[in-house]
Write a protein that holds these residues in place. Structure first.
Motif: not given
Length: 280
Positions: A175, A179, A183
């Motif tokens: 996860k 992320d 980003k």
């Protein structure tokens, strides 16, 4: 295409002084900002290809280009995260992450600020003054990822970075990596034995044949608008990759056991993770 791999051939000389072909005519195009994983049997040349892209080794023939520039040696636009974190035990977390920036002669306060931003991204802000021996395996690997990201690479090359971690830690890092990828928009080139890991993380999964390594199939992984892959798609994609690899795993087993080996699907050792071939 951003990363182009064309007609790559690579051989090694084994202990018996025999020439062994590891990669045979690899052609692959990777888009900028994409997440691509490679899966395949042990010894099929997955990591060898990654080292060639990193510039840590040279192909016998063929070309690798990043944004049109020929890869001939390591470069700051390509950073590798290995299976082992490889942290300096005498340096703190912050010092490990700023190490590369210091080599670039970046002012100390600027380097510290950049490192703290990245450590916040990997949820290690509370451990900046800790030493590697005080960290768990997952935390060490997060430091390793932070050390790579702080260099602001265009391509993050990851060689089975989570293989030594327990399943729960792997899930957390999956996860966090997704992320970070969303980003930073960094291009990720990811090597794994774990089919489920490849499907959960990637936009495309490149399936390698056994040695000599060749690309057998490239499988796109559909996602919804929020970037989530539905469970039904994940399962179907895993099964598709598994079916492709069965023939390749049989070849490896026959090399180990002999031509009289009779391959049966339910005899194949495969855990819930879909980890193919790492036990061979």
């Amino acid at each position: 295409m951003y990363l182009t791999i064309e007609k790559i051939q690579k051989s090694f000389v084994n202990d018996r002084k025999e020439n062994v072909k590891v990669l045979d005519g690899i052609n692959l195009n990777v888009k900028k900002g994409s997440f691509v994983s490679i899966v395949g049997p042990s010894g099929c040349g997955k990591s060898t290809l990654l080292y060639l892209v990193a510039g840590l080794d040279k192909a016998d023939s063929g070309e690798i280009r990043v944004n049109g520039d020929l890869v001939t040696k390591p470069g700051p636009e390509r950073v590798v995260v290995f299976q082992e974190a490889g942290l300096f035990p005498w340096l703190t977390v912050l010092e490990n992450v700023t190490y590369g920036l210091n080599l670039k002669k970046m002012p100390k306060e600027e380097a510290k600020a950049k490192a703290l931003d990245v450590l916040k991204m990997v949820h290690l802000s509370k451990y900046v003054n800790s030493y590697p021996h005080e960290l768990s395996g997952g935390m060490k690997q997060r430091v390793s990822i932070a050390r790579a990201l702080v260099m602001e690479p265009d391509i993050l090359l990851m060689d089975e970075p989570f293989s030594a971690l327990d399943e729960q830690t792997r899930m957390v890092l999956h996860k966090e990596l997704l992320d970070i990828w969303r980003k930073t928009k960094v291009t990720i080139f990811f090597i794994t034995h774990n089919i489920r890991e490849a499907v959960l993380l990637s936009e495309e999964v490149v399936v390698f044949a056994t040695r000599p390594g060749r690309i057998k199939e490239i499988i796109p992984v559909p996602t919804m608008k929020d970037g989530v892959t539905p469970d039904s798609v994940t399962l179907n994609t895993e099964q598709r990759i598994l079916s492709i690899l069965q023939e390749e795993i049989e070849k490896v087993l026959k090399e180990e056991i002999g031509d009289d080996y009779s391959f049966k699907t339910d005899h194949l050792h495969r855990g819930d993770s879909g980890d193919m071939g790492s036990h061979i």
